[in-house]
Design a protein around this motif. Structure first.
Motif, PDB file in Angstrom:
ATOM      1  N   ASP A  41       0.990  -1.297  -0.147  1.00 24.99           N
ATOM      2  CA  ASP A  41       0.119  -0.092   0.182  1.00 24.99           C
ATOM      3  C   ASP A  41       0.913   1.144  -0.081  1.00 24.99           C
ATOM      4  OD1 ASP A  41      -2.045   1.759   0.243  1.00 24.99           O
ATOM      5  OD2 ASP A  41      -2.645   1.238   2.389  1.00 24.99           O
ATOM      6  N   LEU A  42       0.895   1.918  -1.173  1.00 25.38           N
ATOM      7  CA  LEU A  42       1.628   3.229  -1.127  1.00 25.38           C
ATOM      8  C   LEU A  42       0.932   4.603  -0.475  1.00 25.38           C
ATOM      9  CD1 LEU A  42       3.078   3.688  -4.832  1.00 25.38           C
ATOM     10  CD2 LEU A  42       4.292   3.610  -2.542  1.00 25.38           C
ATOM     11  N   GLY A  43      -0.318   4.416   0.155  1.00 28.41           N
ATOM     12  CA  GLY A  43      -1.105   5.260   0.554  1.00 28.41           C
ATOM     13  C   GLY A  43      -1.803   6.001  -0.438  1.00 28.41           C
ATOM     14  N   SER A  44      -1.540   7.343  -0.318  1.00 27.74           N
ATOM     15  CA  SER A  44      -2.139   8.385  -1.115  1.00 27.74           C
ATOM     16  C   SER A  44      -1.388   9.254  -1.954  1.00 27.74           C
ATOM     17  CB  SER A  44      -3.193   9.288  -0.301  1.00 27.74           C
ATOM     18  OG  SER A  44      -3.912   8.814   0.475  1.00 27.74           O
ATOM     19  N   PHE A  45      -1.781   9.529  -3.318  1.00 27.55           N
ATOM     20  CA  PHE A  45      -1.029  10.735  -4.282  1.00 27.55           C
ATOM     21  C   PHE A  45      -1.494  11.845  -4.038  1.00 27.55           C
ATOM     22  CE2 PHE A  45      -0.724  12.252  -8.502  1.00 27.55           C
ATOM     23  CZ  PHE A  45       0.544  12.811  -8.411  1.00 27.55           C
ATOM     24  N   HIS A  46      -1.053  13.015  -3.696  1.00 26.16           N
ATOM     25  CA  HIS A  46      -1.178  14.304  -3.491  1.00 26.16           C
ATOM     26  C   HIS A  46      -0.536  15.161  -4.830  1.00 26.16           C
ATOM     27  CE1 HIS A  46      -3.222  13.699   0.423  1.00 26.16           C
ATOM     28  NE2 HIS A  46      -2.343  12.853   0.473  1.00 26.16           N
ATOM     29  N   TYR A  47      -1.312  16.149  -5.234  1.00 24.36           N
ATOM     30  CA  TYR A  47      -0.498  17.153  -6.209  1.00 24.36           C
ATOM     31  C   TYR A  47      -1.362  18.292  -6.229  1.00 24.36           C
ATOM     32  CZ  TYR A  47       1.644  19.056 -10.193  1.00 24.36           C
ATOM     33  OH  TYR A  47       2.466  19.787 -11.257  1.00 24.36           O
ATOM     34  N   ASP A  48      -0.581  19.494  -6.177  1.00 23.72           N
ATOM     35  CA  ASP A  48      -1.043  20.702  -6.040  1.00 23.72           C
ATOM     36  C   ASP A  48      -0.858  21.317  -7.353  1.00 23.72           C
ATOM     37  OD1 ASP A  48      -1.773  23.697  -5.799  1.00 23.72           O
ATOM     38  OD2 ASP A  48      -1.045  23.848  -3.804  1.00 23.72           O
ATOM     39  N   SER A  49      -1.593  21.590  -8.309  1.00 23.17           N
ATOM     40  CA  SER A  49      -1.187  22.190  -9.585  1.00 23.17           C
ATOM     41  C   SER A  49      -0.755  23.558  -9.752  1.00 23.17           C
ATOM     42  CB  SER A  49      -2.417  22.097 -10.698  1.00 23.17           C
ATOM     43  OG  SER A  49      -3.604  22.662 -10.141  1.00 23.17           O
ATOM     44  N   SER A  50      -1.192  24.301  -8.584  1.00 22.44           N
ATOM     45  CA  SER A  50      -0.620  25.646  -8.579  1.00 22.44           C
ATOM     46  C   SER A  50       0.378  26.001  -8.107  1.00 22.44           C
ATOM     47  CB  SER A  50      -1.778  26.508  -7.356  1.00 22.44           C
ATOM     48  OG  SER A  50      -1.759  25.955  -6.186  1.00 22.44           O
ATOM     49  N   SER A  51       0.847  25.008  -7.201  1.00 21.32           N
ATOM     50  CA  SER A  51       2.522  24.904  -6.676  1.00 21.32           C
ATOM     51  C   SER A  51       3.409  24.076  -7.340  1.00 21.32           C
ATOM     52  CB  SER A  51       2.416  24.716  -5.324  1.00 21.32           C
ATOM     53  OG  SER A  51       2.137  23.446  -5.027  1.00 21.32           O
ATOM     54  N   GLY A  52       2.723  22.996  -8.024  1.00 17.16           N
ATOM     55  CA  GLY A  52       3.222  22.106  -8.896  1.00 17.16           C
ATOM     56  C   GLY A  52       4.138  20.773  -7.745  1.00 17.16           C
TER      57      GLY A  52
END
Length: 168
Positions: A131-142
């Motif tokens: 289990d890799l957990g969760s993937f997060h990404y903020d497109s405003s900051s990259g």
């Protein structure tokens, strides 16, 4: 989705099924994720022809052919639904140099590829999920991140009734 390769051996009128794959799971939290790729850092094959030897009490699995990366795209539409948990079916094996997780995300500026190398020695056990957990990404900051609860991703049983795993 919802596939699990398994083999069975009969004992009289009883079939004993055993999963032959390992799995890698991750929850996709950002919107606009077009695809996810897992690549072995050492080039070990992550797909190909599964060869199963079931001459002993537990199946032994090897992979021939294929290559060192596996990509998943959404079943429907252009993007994974926000919050969806996806699973990669991977042959049981040891990745001595770890693996790389990458995602292609649509942003207002166009598609962006984000990747993270997990260079730790990683073992994929037959019948278990990493289990890799969760993937997060903020497109405003990259900025993106994988958020898992331990330093090395956690291995969980896919089925509590499975026998102990066989590794390559």
């Amino acid at each position: 989705h919802n596939t699990s390769a398994a083999v069975a051996k009969s004992s009289g009128r009883v079939l004993n099924f055993h999963r032959i794959s390992s799995y890698l799971s991750i929850r996709i939290l950002p919107e606009g994720v077009r695809n996810i790729t897992i690549s072995s850092n050492g080039g070990e094959p992550l797909w190909g022809e599964f060869v199963v030897d079931y001459s002993e009490t537990q199946p032994y699995v090897a992979v021939t052919g294929g290559n060192g990366s596996v990509q998943i795209k959404p079943e429907e539409g252009d993007y994974f639904p926000k919050g969806e948990k996806i699973y990669f079916q991977i042959p049981p094996k040891t990745l001595k140099s770890g693996f790389t997780f990458s995602a292609v995300i649509q942003t207002p500026e166009g598609d962006v590829k984000w990747e993270k190398s997990i260079a730790e020695h990683t073992v994929f056990h037959r019948g278990r999920a990493l289990d890799l957990g969760s993937f997060h990404y903020d497109s405003s900051s990259g900025l993106g991140r994988l958020e898992y609860t331990s330093e090395i991703p956690v291995t969980i049983d896919c089925d509590q009734t499975l026998d102990s795993p066989v590794s390559n």
